[in-house]
Design a protein around this motif. Structure first.
Motif, PDB file in Angstrom:
ATOM      1  N   VAL A  22      -5.403 -11.564  -6.476  1.00  0.00           N
ATOM      2  CA  VAL A  22      -5.749 -10.156  -6.600  1.00  0.00           C
ATOM      3  C   VAL A  22      -7.266 -10.019  -6.473  1.00  0.00           C
ATOM      4  O   VAL A  22      -8.008 -10.699  -7.178  1.00  0.00           O
ATOM      5  CB  VAL A  22      -5.264  -9.590  -7.949  1.00  0.00           C
ATOM      6  CG1 VAL A  22      -5.648  -8.123  -8.083  1.00  0.00           C
ATOM      7  CG2 VAL A  22      -3.762  -9.783  -8.105  1.00  0.00           C
ATOM      8  N   LEU A  23      -7.678  -9.162  -5.556  1.00  0.00           N
ATOM      9  CA  LEU A  23      -9.098  -8.890  -5.350  1.00  0.00           C
ATOM     10  C   LEU A  23      -9.359  -7.402  -5.536  1.00  0.00           C
ATOM     11  O   LEU A  23      -8.637  -6.567  -4.976  1.00  0.00           O
ATOM     12  CB  LEU A  23      -9.536  -9.279  -3.936  1.00  0.00           C
ATOM     13  CG  LEU A  23      -9.542 -10.753  -3.580  1.00  0.00           C
ATOM     14  CD1 LEU A  23      -9.878 -10.938  -2.103  1.00  0.00           C
ATOM     15  CD2 LEU A  23     -10.550 -11.493  -4.442  1.00  0.00           C
ATOM     16  N   ASP A  24     -10.381  -7.066  -6.308  1.00  0.00           N
ATOM     17  CA  ASP A  24     -10.811  -5.684  -6.404  1.00  0.00           C
ATOM     18  C   ASP A  24     -11.545  -5.319  -5.123  1.00  0.00           C
ATOM     19  O   ASP A  24     -12.261  -6.141  -4.548  1.00  0.00           O
ATOM     20  CB  ASP A  24     -11.754  -5.486  -7.594  1.00  0.00           C
ATOM     21  CG  ASP A  24     -11.030  -5.566  -8.936  1.00  0.00           C
ATOM     22  OD1 ASP A  24      -9.797  -5.421  -8.948  1.00  0.00           O
ATOM     23  OD2 ASP A  24     -11.706  -5.768  -9.952  1.00  0.00           O
ATOM     24  N   ALA A  25     -11.381  -4.085  -4.692  1.00  0.00           N
ATOM     25  CA  ALA A  25     -12.002  -3.635  -3.451  1.00  0.00           C
ATOM     26  C   ALA A  25     -12.407  -2.170  -3.581  1.00  0.00           C
ATOM     27  O   ALA A  25     -11.710  -1.386  -4.229  1.00  0.00           O
ATOM     28  CB  ALA A  25     -11.044  -3.800  -2.277  1.00  0.00           C
ATOM     29  N   HIS A  26     -13.534  -1.831  -2.975  1.00  0.00           N
ATOM     30  CA  HIS A  26     -13.937  -0.420  -2.921  1.00  0.00           C
ATOM     31  C   HIS A  26     -13.013   0.338  -1.978  1.00  0.00           C
ATOM     32  O   HIS A  26     -12.690   1.497  -2.219  1.00  0.00           O
ATOM     33  CB  HIS A  26     -15.391  -0.282  -2.462  1.00  0.00           C
ATOM     34  CG  HIS A  26     -16.358  -0.933  -3.396  1.00  0.00           C
ATOM     35  ND1 HIS A  26     -16.612  -0.461  -4.659  1.00  0.00           N
ATOM     36  CD2 HIS A  26     -17.120  -2.047  -3.262  1.00  0.00           C
ATOM     37  CE1 HIS A  26     -17.489  -1.250  -5.265  1.00  0.00           C
ATOM     38  NE2 HIS A  26     -17.802  -2.217  -4.440  1.00  0.00           N
ATOM     39  N   ASP A  27     -12.599  -0.312  -0.900  1.00  0.00           N
ATOM     40  CA  ASP A  27     -11.698   0.282   0.085  1.00  0.00           C
ATOM     41  C   ASP A  27     -10.575  -0.720   0.360  1.00  0.00           C
ATOM     42  O   ASP A  27     -10.656  -1.512   1.304  1.00  0.00           O
ATOM     43  CB  ASP A  27     -12.467   0.616   1.360  1.00  0.00           C
ATOM     44  CG  ASP A  27     -11.644   1.360   2.386  1.00  0.00           C
ATOM     45  OD1 ASP A  27     -10.406   1.375   2.281  1.00  0.00           O
ATOM     46  OD2 ASP A  27     -12.249   1.913   3.324  1.00  0.00           O
ATOM     47  N   PRO A  28      -9.538  -0.718  -0.480  1.00  0.00           N
ATOM     48  CA  PRO A  28      -8.474  -1.721  -0.337  1.00  0.00           C
ATOM     49  C   PRO A  28      -7.840  -1.750   1.051  1.00  0.00           C
ATOM     50  O   PRO A  28      -7.554  -2.825   1.576  1.00  0.00           O
ATOM     51  CB  PRO A  28      -7.454  -1.308  -1.405  1.00  0.00           C
ATOM     52  CG  PRO A  28      -8.235  -0.563  -2.418  1.00  0.00           C
ATOM     53  CD  PRO A  28      -9.303   0.151  -1.642  1.00  0.00           C
ATOM     54  N   ARG A  46       2.327  -1.392   0.086  1.00  0.00           N
ATOM     55  CA  ARG A  46       1.303  -0.457  -0.373  1.00  0.00           C
ATOM     56  C   ARG A  46       1.829   0.202  -1.650  1.00  0.00           C
ATOM     57  O   ARG A  46       3.006   0.520  -1.735  1.00  0.00           O
ATOM     58  CB  ARG A  46       1.026   0.607   0.683  1.00  0.00           C
ATOM     59  CG  ARG A  46       0.280   0.096   1.884  1.00  0.00           C
ATOM     60  CD  ARG A  46      -0.032   1.260   2.865  1.00  0.00           C
ATOM     61  NE  ARG A  46      -0.908   0.832   3.939  1.00  0.00           N
ATOM     62  CZ  ARG A  46      -0.489   0.288   5.078  1.00  0.00           C
ATOM     63  NH1 ARG A  46       0.800   0.110   5.295  1.00  0.00           N
ATOM     64  NH2 ARG A  46      -1.352  -0.057   6.004  1.00  0.00           N
ATOM     65  N   GLU A  47       0.933   0.404  -2.601  1.00  0.00           N
ATOM     66  CA  GLU A  47       1.314   1.036  -3.864  1.00  0.00           C
ATOM     67  C   GLU A  47       0.717   2.437  -3.940  1.00  0.00           C
ATOM     68  O   GLU A  47      -0.242   2.760  -3.226  1.00  0.00           O
ATOM     69  CB  GLU A  47       0.806   0.191  -5.050  1.00  0.00           C
ATOM     70  CG  GLU A  47       1.349  -1.218  -5.092  1.00  0.00           C
ATOM     71  CD  GLU A  47       2.851  -1.267  -5.313  1.00  0.00           C
ATOM     72  OE1 GLU A  47       3.387  -0.402  -6.027  1.00  0.00           O
ATOM     73  OE2 GLU A  47       3.501  -2.186  -4.764  1.00  0.00           O
ATOM     74  N   ASP A  48       1.281   3.266  -4.818  1.00  0.00           N
ATOM     75  CA  ASP A  48       0.801   4.636  -4.990  1.00  0.00           C
ATOM     76  C   ASP A  48      -0.651   4.703  -5.455  1.00  0.00           C
ATOM     77  O   ASP A  48      -1.334   5.697  -5.213  1.00  0.00           O
ATOM     78  CB  ASP A  48       1.689   5.393  -5.988  1.00  0.00           C
ATOM     79  CG  ASP A  48       3.077   5.648  -5.445  1.00  0.00           C
ATOM     80  OD1 ASP A  48       3.263   5.634  -4.203  1.00  0.00           O
ATOM     81  OD2 ASP A  48       3.998   5.865  -6.264  1.00  0.00           O
ATOM     82  N   SER A  51      -3.388   0.353  -3.801  1.00  0.00           N
ATOM     83  CA  SER A  51      -3.400  -1.099  -3.612  1.00  0.00           C
ATOM     84  C   SER A  51      -2.644  -1.463  -2.339  1.00  0.00           C
ATOM     85  O   SER A  51      -1.663  -0.810  -1.977  1.00  0.00           O
ATOM     86  CB  SER A  51      -2.737  -1.808  -4.793  1.00  0.00           C
ATOM     87  OG  SER A  51      -3.440  -1.561  -5.983  1.00  0.00           O
ATOM     88  N   VAL A  52      -3.118  -2.513  -1.677  1.00  0.00           N
ATOM     89  CA  VAL A  52      -2.498  -2.985  -0.444  1.00  0.00           C
ATOM     90  C   VAL A  52      -2.275  -4.487  -0.570  1.00  0.00           C
ATOM     91  O   VAL A  52      -3.182  -5.229  -0.941  1.00  0.00           O
ATOM     92  CB  VAL A  52      -3.389  -2.682   0.784  1.00  0.00           C
ATOM     93  CG1 VAL A  52      -2.729  -3.175   2.064  1.00  0.00           C
ATOM     94  CG2 VAL A  52      -3.714  -1.202   0.876  1.00  0.00           C
ATOM     95  N   ILE A  64      -1.955 -11.720  -0.927  1.00  0.00           N
ATOM     96  CA  ILE A  64      -3.229 -11.234  -1.474  1.00  0.00           C
ATOM     97  C   ILE A  64      -3.070  -9.741  -1.701  1.00  0.00           C
ATOM     98  O   ILE A  64      -2.671  -9.008  -0.799  1.00  0.00           O
ATOM     99  CB  ILE A  64      -4.407 -11.516  -0.531  1.00  0.00           C
ATOM    100  CG1 ILE A  64      -4.496 -13.010  -0.202  1.00  0.00           C
ATOM    101  CG2 ILE A  64      -5.714 -11.038  -1.160  1.00  0.00           C
ATOM    102  CD1 ILE A  64      -5.547 -13.368   0.835  1.00  0.00           C
ATOM    103  N   LEU A  65      -3.403  -9.301  -2.905  1.00  0.00           N
ATOM    104  CA  LEU A  65      -3.312  -7.897  -3.263  1.00  0.00           C
ATOM    105  C   LEU A  65      -4.717  -7.346  -3.439  1.00  0.00           C
ATOM    106  O   LEU A  65      -5.509  -7.881  -4.216  1.00  0.00           O
ATOM    107  CB  LEU A  65      -2.518  -7.726  -4.556  1.00  0.00           C
ATOM    108  CG  LEU A  65      -2.372  -6.301  -5.055  1.00  0.00           C
ATOM    109  CD1 LEU A  65      -1.427  -5.513  -4.148  1.00  0.00           C
ATOM    110  CD2 LEU A  65      -1.874  -6.287  -6.490  1.00  0.00           C
ATOM    111  N   PHE A  66      -5.024  -6.299  -2.701  1.00  0.00           N
ATOM    112  CA  PHE A  66      -6.326  -5.633  -2.801  1.00  0.00           C
ATOM    113  C   PHE A  66      -6.138  -4.366  -3.609  1.00  0.00           C
ATOM    114  O   PHE A  66      -5.407  -3.465  -3.200  1.00  0.00           O
ATOM    115  CB  PHE A  66      -6.872  -5.311  -1.404  1.00  0.00           C
ATOM    116  CG  PHE A  66      -7.107  -6.548  -0.591  1.00  0.00           C
ATOM    117  CD1 PHE A  66      -8.293  -7.237  -0.673  1.00  0.00           C
ATOM    118  CD2 PHE A  66      -6.105  -7.042   0.235  1.00  0.00           C
ATOM    119  CE1 PHE A  66      -8.495  -8.399   0.059  1.00  0.00           C
ATOM    120  CE2 PHE A  66      -6.299  -8.197   0.973  1.00  0.00           C
ATOM    121  CZ  PHE A  66      -7.497  -8.873   0.885  1.00  0.00           C
ATOM    122  N   GLY A  67      -6.780  -4.302  -4.769  1.00  0.00           N
ATOM    123  CA  GLY A  67      -6.685  -3.140  -5.642  1.00  0.00           C
ATOM    124  C   GLY A  67      -8.027  -2.436  -5.729  1.00  0.00           C
ATOM    125  O   GLY A  67      -9.074  -2.995  -5.391  1.00  0.00           O
TER     126      GLY A  67
END
Length: 136
Positions: A22-28, A46-48, A51-52, A64-67
């Motif tokens: 899981v990675l935090d992202a400004h623009d997932p 993709r989540e509501d 997150s991607v 890999i989840l980008f939140g």
């Protein structure tokens, strides 16, 4: 207060498996697309909340989840991703990654290392190793 002692059992079978990073992202969405291009992954969900999740086309783990991140990172990551080229040498893969938008990152290396330290478009460091690995 003394810490409790835990008995560690080795060879007792697999207890856990890494299933996603899981990675935090400004623009997932944008960062997920960038890493898809780097790793030849696909978007798998993709989540509501924006997150991607990306993963290998064959569905093997980990994904890999980008939140959405809360703010700018202020220190070096304690965990980073190491990449190995699969179908070209390190120099050619470095050129490809730089062409995709990676940039060199200085984390105190000497210049004598056999790997390159790079950052993705949001500044997350990763390393490009020298050794080639077969795809898959």
């Amino acid at each position: 207060m003394p810490r409790p002692r835990h008995r560690v059992l080795y060879g007792a079978g697999m207890a856990c498996r890494i299933t996603e990073l899981v990675l935090d992202a400004h623009d997932p969405e944008a960062l997920a697309q960038w890493w898809c291009a780097v790793l030849d992954y696909r978007i798998v969900g993709r989540e509501d909340d924006g997150s991607v999740e990306i993963g290998r086309p064959d569905g093997t783990l980990p994904t890999i989840l980008f939140g959405s991140g809360a703010g700018p990172r202020r220190e070096k990551l304690r965990l980073h991703i190491d990449l190995s080229p699969t179908d070209r040498d390190q120099a050619a893969e470095l050129d490809r990654l730089l062409g995709l938008g990676a940039r060199p990152a200085d984390i105190g290396q000497t210049g004598e290392e056999s790997w390159h330290v790079l950052a993705d478009p949001e500044g997350n460091e990763f390393c490009l190793l020298r050794g080639r690995r077969p795809p898959g």
